[in-house]
Each structure stands twice: as C-alpha cells, then as structure tokens.
Design an enzyme around this catalytic site. Structure first.
Site, PDB file in Angstrom:
ATOM      1  N   ASP A 484       0.832  -1.202   0.000  1.00  0.00           N
ATOM      2  CA  ASP A 484       0.000   0.000   0.000  1.00  0.00           C
ATOM      3  C   ASP A 484       0.863   1.247   0.000  1.00  0.00           C
ATOM      4  O   ASP A 484       0.568   2.217  -0.688  1.00  0.00           O
ATOM      5  CB  ASP A 484      -0.951   0.002   1.203  1.00  0.00           C
ATOM      6  N   ARG A 488       5.058   4.314   6.147  1.00  0.00           N
ATOM      7  CA  ARG A 488       4.609   4.150   7.527  1.00  0.00           C
ATOM      8  C   ARG A 488       4.618   2.671   7.931  1.00  0.00           C
ATOM      9  O   ARG A 488       5.068   1.812   7.173  1.00  0.00           O
ATOM     10  CB  ARG A 488       3.237   4.788   7.711  1.00  0.00           C
ATOM     11  N   GLU A 490       3.014   0.076   7.724  1.00  0.00           N
ATOM     12  CA  GLU A 490       2.111  -0.884   7.087  1.00  0.00           C
ATOM     13  C   GLU A 490       2.918  -1.647   6.058  1.00  0.00           C
ATOM     14  O   GLU A 490       3.371  -2.735   6.305  1.00  0.00           O
ATOM     15  CB  GLU A 490       0.917  -0.170   6.447  1.00  0.00           C
ATOM     16  N   GLU A 772      -2.178   9.053  -0.909  1.00  0.00           N
ATOM     17  CA  GLU A 772      -3.238   8.170  -0.430  1.00  0.00           C
ATOM     18  C   GLU A 772      -4.564   8.912  -0.353  1.00  0.00           C
ATOM     19  O   GLU A 772      -5.597   8.412  -0.777  1.00  0.00           O
ATOM     20  CB  GLU A 772      -2.857   7.668   0.966  1.00  0.00           C
TER      21      GLU A 772
HETATM   22  C1  BGC Z   1      -3.984   1.016   3.731  1.00  0.00           C
HETATM   23  C2  BGC Z   1      -4.805   0.985   2.489  1.00  0.00           C
HETATM   24  C3  BGC Z   1      -5.673  -0.225   2.611  1.00  0.00           C
HETATM   25  C4  BGC Z   1      -6.630   0.107   3.709  1.00  0.00           C
HETATM   26  C5  BGC Z   1      -7.764  -0.813   3.919  1.00  0.00           C
HETATM   27  C6  BGC Z   1      -4.929   1.301   4.839  1.00  0.00           C
HETATM   28  O1  BGC Z   1      -4.347   1.487   6.058  1.00  0.00           O
HETATM   29  O2  BGC Z   1      -2.922   1.882   3.660  1.00  0.00           O
HETATM   30  O3  BGC Z   1      -4.202   1.268   1.337  1.00  0.00           O
HETATM   31  O4  BGC Z   1      -6.213  -0.714   1.474  1.00  0.00           O
HETATM   32  O5  BGC Z   1      -5.936   0.358   4.910  1.00  0.00           O
HETATM   33  O6  BGC Z   1      -8.356  -0.654   5.123  1.00  0.00           O
END
Ligand code: BGC
Length: 904
Positions: A484, A488, A490, A772
């Site tokens: 994604d 950060r 994730e 984003e």
């Molecule tokens: C991510 C997104 C993801 C989403 C879904 C986010 O924190 O960065 O890209 O698809 O959560 O909940």
C-alpha cells in the site's frame, strides 16, 4: 555472425529468445520445460509462406561441457509462449537458446552459424528436494528481547585445490541475507529472499560466484537481518516473530572444476566450520531503520583467513527447517533501480543538514564519511514531506520512525544500511562533522527489478508530471510484494489497492512474474483463512485479525489475474490462477440475497470498505463514503463474475463460463432492481455509483439507462466544480465513464482541474508521487491530520490508464495485445502526446500532434499484431509496421465527437 545477417534470406530477424517471462539470462529456474517467446525485428508480414523459425538449444553441464546441440522448427506465429520443444531439462543444467528465421527454401543456403539471435541462458535450479543439502544455521546465543535484537554475521572458510570453472551459490534465509565471498558482495539483490508466506514457501536465489573464488583459502560471509521473518511488521504496534524468532542462513555452494569433478559446501552445524557473531549492525528493522556500529566491524571477516581468530565468533546451531518449503525465485529480486543526488542542502547549524532529493520514493541514503572520530555518530531521519515550519513531517510515519545511524570507528567509509528501506524525499542528517556537499551523500532507489513496458508524455507538463507520479508510486510499492505504501508502519500487500491498480501497472511494467508470484500466496492464504485476506502475506493484527470477505479487496483474486492475462495473453498462467478467482466468486455467491445483491456480511468492524477514501469521508473514518456500500460491493462482484466467465472461456471450461455468465446476469439484474430508479437516477446519486454502473456494463439491457447515467454523471461532475468525489472504488472509472458516454470535455475538465480534490491539485502542491488521500497535503500546506496520511499510495493513480487509452490512444482489444486499439481523443488544448507499450510481440507506439489544422498520427504496430485505428468516426485496420496518417482537424467547440475530421 549476428542476426543482421539474416536479411539475405528473410526480411526479418530475431533479437533474443525469452525464457518464460524472465528478461535476459536466468539462473535457478524452477521449471524443466520453460516456454519460449521471441520478438521479430522487421516485417513478418512480408515473409514467404514457407518461412519458419528454427530454435537451437545447446545443453551444458555445470562444468561447461557441451552435452548436446539440437534444433527444432516452429511456425512463425508460435512466437509467444511456445511450449518447450525439447526433452525436459534437469537440475543445474544450462540451456543456451537462440533462434533464427528463414524461408524453407533457403535452408540449404543458410550457413549453420548464420542469422542466430543473441544467445540467452536459462539455468535450472535445484529442482529435487534431494538436491538441497544445506541446513538452516544461525547463532546459538539467547536473545532476551523481541525488539532491538543484534543482527548476526555468519561465516565459513574452506580450502580449494584449484579455482573452479563454475560456481553457484544457492542462498536463502530465515530473515534477510546478504552474502560475501572473499570480502566481495555476492550479486546486487537486496532484501533476499523477499517476502512470501514463509510457512508455505521460502524462495532461494542463485548467484554466479565463479569469479569470486580462488585456489587456496576462501571465505564466505553472510549478513543477516530481521526483515519480515521476525522483525516487527505492521500497524497498531505490529507483530513480531511472525514466522519464527531465530535468524538463519541456508547456503549451498556448488563448484565444478575443469576436470569435470564437482564439490559442494553447505551450511551446517556439525563440521565446526560455520560460525556466528554479533556484527556491526546493532539493530535493523524494515520500518524502524538500522543502527550500524563500525567499531564492531572485523576486517576480513568473510575473506577466508584460515586462522579463524576474531572476536566473538561462536559455532552456529542448526535451526528447525523443512527443505520442502524451499522453492526457486519466480520473480526479479529487489535491486537498485536508480539514484538521486540532493537538489538542495540546507545547513541547519550544529552539524545538522536538511537534504531534498527532489523525488519521493523507496530509497536509502549512501553516505561518504570522512574524518569522523571513533565513537561519533551520524543519524539520518527521513520523511516524505516537510511541515510548514520546514521540519520533517514524521508524524504520518506512526511507528515506522525510519531512522538510520552510523557510529564511526575512526576510519573513512562509505555506508548504506542493508536491511531497511525508507519512503522519503527529505532527509535530515545529524552529527555531520563539517560542511556537506552533494558528493557526500546520495539516495539509492530500490524496487523489484521489473522490465519497464509503458511510457506516456504530452504537451501539458502537469499531466506528464501526473503520469510520472503514478510511475514513481508504482516503483516505490512494487517491493517484493505489491504494498500500500513504502513509509509508515504498514507496507502490506493490501489486496484492494492492487485490485484497482493492476491494469495500469501491467501497462507500465512487465508485472507477469511479480504479481503471479504474489498470487501464489494469495491462493494459499485464501485456502488457509477461507477467504481472500485484506492483505497478503497475511499477519493477524488488531481489528483485522480475522479475514472477512470484503468487496474490491477480495476482488483482487479476479482482477489481478485478469490484468495479467489482458497484458500478456498467457492462458497457462490464467489457468493457474483460475481456482483462486473461482473460489472468491463461489464464496461471495453465498453472501448474496436472493435478488443477487451483496448485502450480507462482512462481520468486519466497519462493514464493507466501499468507496474507501471518498474525499467527503472524515479523516478519522475513511470508509464513511457517499455511495452505498452494498451498491459498490454488488457492482464489483458483478464485474468479477463477468471476468471469471471470460477466464473460464479462455481456459476451455465452457460449462463454468456459462454458469458465471448467468450469475453475472443475475447480479446485474439485482443491481438494477435495487439501485437504479425508473427516472434514470441511482439510489446513491454519486459519481462513483454512475461510473461503476457504466464502466462495468451494469445498465445494459435497460433502455436509455447508460446514456442517462452518463448525463447525470456529467452533471454531478459539473456541480462539483470539476473536482473529484470518489475514492478507491470509483476513481478508476469516472473518466472512462464520462468519455465513453460522450462527455469527453467534462472528463478533460475534471482531469485538468487543480482545485482540491483533484489529480492536478496534488501536482500543483508539488507532489512527485500519488497520494493516499486526495488532500494528504491540505491547501494551506499542512499535512492532513488523519492518522492515515501517506504521500505514496498507487491506488488513485489508476487514472493513468485513461491517459494511455484516451489521451495517448493505445489500449488492448485482445489479450496479449494481439489486436489493439489506436484511438486518441485529443482535447483540452493538449496539442501532442506520445504513448508506447512493449507488448509481447514488440513495441506499440503512437505519437500524435495537432498543428495548423492538421492532426498527424505516427503509429508503430508490432509484427504479427493488428491495430484498429479509430479516429473521427473512421476505422481502419493496420498490420505490423509504421503508419502515418494526417487528418484535417478543425477544433470544434465540442471535442466529444471529433466530427470535423476527414482523412487526407
Ligand atoms: C492502507 C490501504 C488499505 C486500507 C484498507 C490502509 O491502512 O494503507 O491502502 O487498502 O488500509 O483498510
């Protein structure tokens, strides 16, 4: 003699054979009968009917001995993924392949060595489990902490009677590994072995280390890092030790000598020659950063000194490991793909410097350190943007602090961290000794090393910048898995993000191997969890602990394989991914109400995520979109059923094709019944609702519905002042829905708007990647206060597809671009554009220019393909070759129908 010799006999030649989807030579292939492809240079259309392709295979044993030479002939048309035409290869065997074209009648006159393409080598890996003799070994010391664990080095020494003529290092790890042989780095890959669902499969890489070994004493050393295996990964505190708590290396060095003899040196804990110690990397986390203490370096640790002295070396221990999970890498490794020099250096005083690298992306700093005293530390902080006061905006990073540090041992050095990667444009350095110049520091760009296949530019610099931003977000997030975001805490393979971006991605880069590799894990995780998880590899975390079927994210199981098929035309791969796609559709069928609407489940805290990040949603609740979630879920599901039916058709399952076609029809009817009113409006009167209904073909069969939906969509876009009102779900489809229903001008007005939220708002705020949130940076220059604010998410970059197809004018009609469309729709004062795509048959390209009343097109159609040229209501079919056309073009007030054009 090179391929240029062939025109004597044929009007075209072959540059290189491609093995499966690999680009160039490949080491450690996982298959014994790879398919072969080749592209023609020149015009196959002019070849005589008896022309054929001759493929030559030279088999070599590991010591380089020629085992056999064979040739076969294949039809000219078999150039894409031609089944392996020889006996299967064996473990370790090398296949050297070339091909040439000749007319059957010219066979006698063509010399044995004439006209062959550049040879390409495919070497088979260790296919049989019995070939894999090494053990997983690592340090034996106790580790009290789950975080901040010291990274080990592992080494071995050995004596060779003579220098080998051929040497391969097969390498994998629990954790991340980088190898050295006799003090020199092995290969250029980073983050080996990449991220897979390690419990199911762990890949090994194959390196040619022939040139690094010598007669006499030799050494091999391995740096190990926590990586995804045991490092802390993910949001809300993340998870640690996800796959295990002990780091280890799996290394098998295979040597062949000139006399035909062979030797293998394998990692083990029993011969006493493999040792571990705590190395200079005091800590390393993928998202936290790396701490390096050069005082802990041991000179020559991997160089094969046989005295085996040194401080802190201990015998390794063998770790539990199932060799059956090992498999050959299926996709290109993460490698350095570029470099950035600072475009600005600001002296902040007291040894602190702020650096601007001009481009946000996944990168790491490399520092040239001179004159530092032993014990002095240089620390580097990284961020994507600056706060309004000029300081690094690190709040959006959350737990992922992205801080690297280097403690000097008093020696001059060049240093870059090893087992971490950062998403940043700006860096702040602390503890620098003196003034800093652009020669002291640069940023190395990393990503999975895919082949670039798509290009676009046009006369509007902002649109060209937008396209560049999309490309950079893709490069930043195609790092072993499609993530994604790169900054950060994730950096997960969120399925919804790639579901909406996969087609755009497949235009820009050859994603066949990268995404197919990831889909293998999507399939295994789906089997494990009973549904397509939110992200893959899946790590149970927080409220996302239990996977639940949600639309768009789960639809990745269909959309991603479809995007690969559309771009590459690979039916075999499609068949491999088909069970995953069918499992998704079969599962969701159980959640539909009788009328075909998906309004039951999921039991997720937020329900469906719907049009995620619709700009009207508040920062703290990105799922609170304007469009009904059931509408979005049902629309995407109808699309999945339709695509699955086409997949079934393509792989020869007509009964499935019919079943899923009927299901798609049922869902479509339910959609219309529930969400479309008789006055032509929809129950959610939103851009997203109309765009999905139009582009997914959900209104077909309802008289006049699609046209009126287009009219309403255009009205909404106008009412909204040409700003975007969609999130992940609607964004890819708004411009296509407008242009396909005759509202090209409105589409251009929306594309060109600089008001917030819009694509060019981001560009006008200085973005170098896709954000984003539409307003990750607010109009006053401050960072969006939302907890989830990244400046590098590719999902909203799916707009690039419209740039390629409508502004540029190229799009596939048949899978693999065997037939494609050339149909630019100029507008909004853009007076030239150029778009190109490297198709499986060669480069398709279109450049158009409008000047002094003439619209001129310059098109290249790859050999063996057909292009349907559609301009100004005219249609013409073009065969392989270069074609130029000019049309009189009167810029009309309405650009929609381009009526004023006539062929010249
Ligand atoms: C991510 C997104 C993801 C989403 C879904 C986010 O924190 O960065 O890209 O698809 O959560 O909940």
């Amino acid at each position: 003699m090179d391929a240029a010799a062939s025109p004597r006999t044929t009007p075209c030649s072959i540059e290189e054979v491609r093995i499966e989807h690999f680009s160039g030579d490949v080491l450690g292939m996982g298959c014994e009968s790879p398919r072969l492809s080749w592209k023609y240079r020149g015009s196959i259309e002019l070849l005589p009917e008896d022309a054929v392709v001759e493929i030559r295979l030279r088999r070599l044993s590991p010591d380089g001995a020629l085992l056999s030479e064979e040739t076969v002939e294949r039809a000219i048309a078999s150039s894409t993924l031609c089944p392996w035409p020889f006996e299967p290869l064996k473990s370790r065997e090398q296949a050297i392949l070339s091909a040439r074209v000749f007319a059957g009648s010219a066979r006698g006159s063509l010399g044995a060595n004439q006209g062959w393409s550049r040879p390409v080598t495919g070497e088979v890996g260790l296919l049989l489990p019995g070939d894999r003799k090494a053990a997983m070994v690592g340090p034996a010391w106790a580790e009290p902490w789950s975080d901040c664990r010291h990274a080990p080095q592992v080494r071995t020494t050995f004596v060779l009677a003579s220098a080998p003529v051929h040497a391969r290092l097969y390498l994998s790890a629990h954790g991340l590994v980088e190898g050295e042989v006799n003090g020199r780095r092995v290969g250029e890959d980073i983050l080996t072995p990449g991220w897979t669902s390690y419990g199911d499969r762990l890949t090994y890489s194959t390196f040619d280390v022939t040139g690094l070994l010598r007669a006499g004493g030799n050494g091999m050393g391995f740096w190990l890092g926590d990586g995804w295996y045991r490092g802390r990964i993910g949001f809300k505190g993340g998870a640690v030790d996800t796959y295990g708590s002990r780091l280890g290396v799996w290394a098998q060095l295979e040597l062949a000598y000139a006399d035909g003899s062979t030797e293998t040196i394998s990692s083990n804990a029993w011969d006493g020659r493999w040792q571990a110690r705590k190395g200079p990397i005091a800590f390393s986390g993928l998202v936290e950063g790396e701490r390096y203490d050069a005082r802990l370096e041991e000179l020559g640790w991997s160089s094969g000194r046989l005295d085996e002295t040194g401080i802190g070396w201990e015998r390794v221990t063998e770790l539990p490991f199932d060799v059956m999970v090992l498999e050959e890498t299926r996709t290109a490794a993460v490698r350095k793909t570029g470099e950035h020099r600072p475009v600005a250096i600001t002296d902040l005083g007291e040894g602190r410097f702020l650096l601007d690298f001009g481009q946000n992306c996944s990168q790491r700093l490399r520092l040239r350190l001179t004159g530092f005293e032993a014990g002095s530390t240089v620390t580097v902080h990284h961020a994507e943007v600056l706060e309004r006061d000029g300081s690094l905006a690190t709040r959006p990073l959350r737990r992922a602090v992205q801080v690297d540090s280097y403690t000097s041992n008093g020696q001059d050095a060049e240093w870059e961290p090893r087992f971490t990667l950062h998403g940043f444009r700006y860096a702040e350095i602390e503890g620098w000794s003196d003034t800093m110049t652009a020669d002291d520091v640069w940023a190395c760009v990393y990503g999975s090393d895919m082949e670039r296949t798509g290009w676009f530019e046009c006369s509007d610099p902002d649109i060209t910048q937008l396209h560049s931003n999309v490309l950079w977000s893709m490069r930043s997030n195609f790092v072993s898995v499609p993530t994604d975001c790169p900054q950060r805490d994730e950096r997960f393979g969120w399925t919804g993000d790639i579901a909406v971006f996969a087609e755009t991605a497949a235009f820009l880069y050859d994603t066949q191997d990268f995404l197919s590799n990831w889909l293998v894990d999507v399939a295994s995780e789906t089997e494990r969890w009973g549904t397509v998880p939110y992200y893959v590899p899946f790590v149970p975390l927080g409220e996302w602990r239990v996977p639940e079927a949600i639309a768009i994210w789960g639809d990745a199981a269909v959309f991603v394989p479809w995007s690969l098929y559309l771009a590459g035309g690979d039916v075999q791969r499609l068949a491999e991914h088909y069970p995953l796609a069918a499992a998704w559709v079969d599962e969701v069928t159980g959640y539909l109400s009788d009328d075909g609407v998906w309004d039951r489940r999921p039991n997720l805290f937020s329900g469906q995520l719907g049009d995620w990040l619709d700009p009207s949603a508040p920062p703290e609740d990105p799922a609170l979109a304007l469009t009904e979630k059931e509408l979005v879920a049902t629309a995407f599901f109808a699309r999945s059923c339709g695509l699955l039916s086409r997949m079934a058709e393509a792989i020869g399952k007509p009964a499935d094709a019919k079943r899923y076609r009927d299901l798609a029809g049922h869902v479509r009817e339910g959609f219309v019944e529930r969400f479309h009113r008789s006055d032509g409006t929809m129950t959610s009167d939103t851009q997203c609702a109309y765009a999905l209904a139009i582009v997914f073909g959900l209104l077909v069969g309802v008289p006049d519905a699609e046209r009126s939906a287009g009219v309403r969509l255009a009205e909404l876009v106008r009412q909204q002042g040409y700003t975007v009102a969609t999130g992940f779900a609607g964004t890819p489809y708004v411009l296509p829905a407008l242009s396909s229903t005759g509202h090209l001008e409105d589409a251009y007005a929306l594309l060109l708007s600089k008001d917030c939220p819009s694509w060019l708002y981001q560009v006008s705020m200085g973005a170098t990647t896709t954000w984003e949130r539409w307003d990750s940076l607010l109009p006053d220059g401050s960072v969006n206060p939302g907890d989830m604010t990244s400046f590098n998410h590719y999902a909203l970059g799916s707009v690039a597809e419209w740039l390629h197809e409508v502004v540029g004018g190229l799009s596939p009609i048949e899978p693999g671009w065997k037939v494609f469309r050339i149909a630019p729709q100029p507008g909004a004062g853009i007076d030239h554009a150029e778009v190109a795509h490297e198709t499986p048959s060669g480069r398709a390209r279109l450049a158009w220019r409008w000047q002094a009343g003439l619209l001129s097109l310059d098109a290249t159609v790859p050999p063996g393909t057909l292009a349907v040229l559609e301009v100004g209501g005219r249609s013409e079919t073009l065969r392989g070759g270069r074609h130029q056309r000019s049309y009189e073009w009167e810029p009309a007030p309405s650009l929609a129908a381009a009526e004023g054009m006539s062929g010249v």
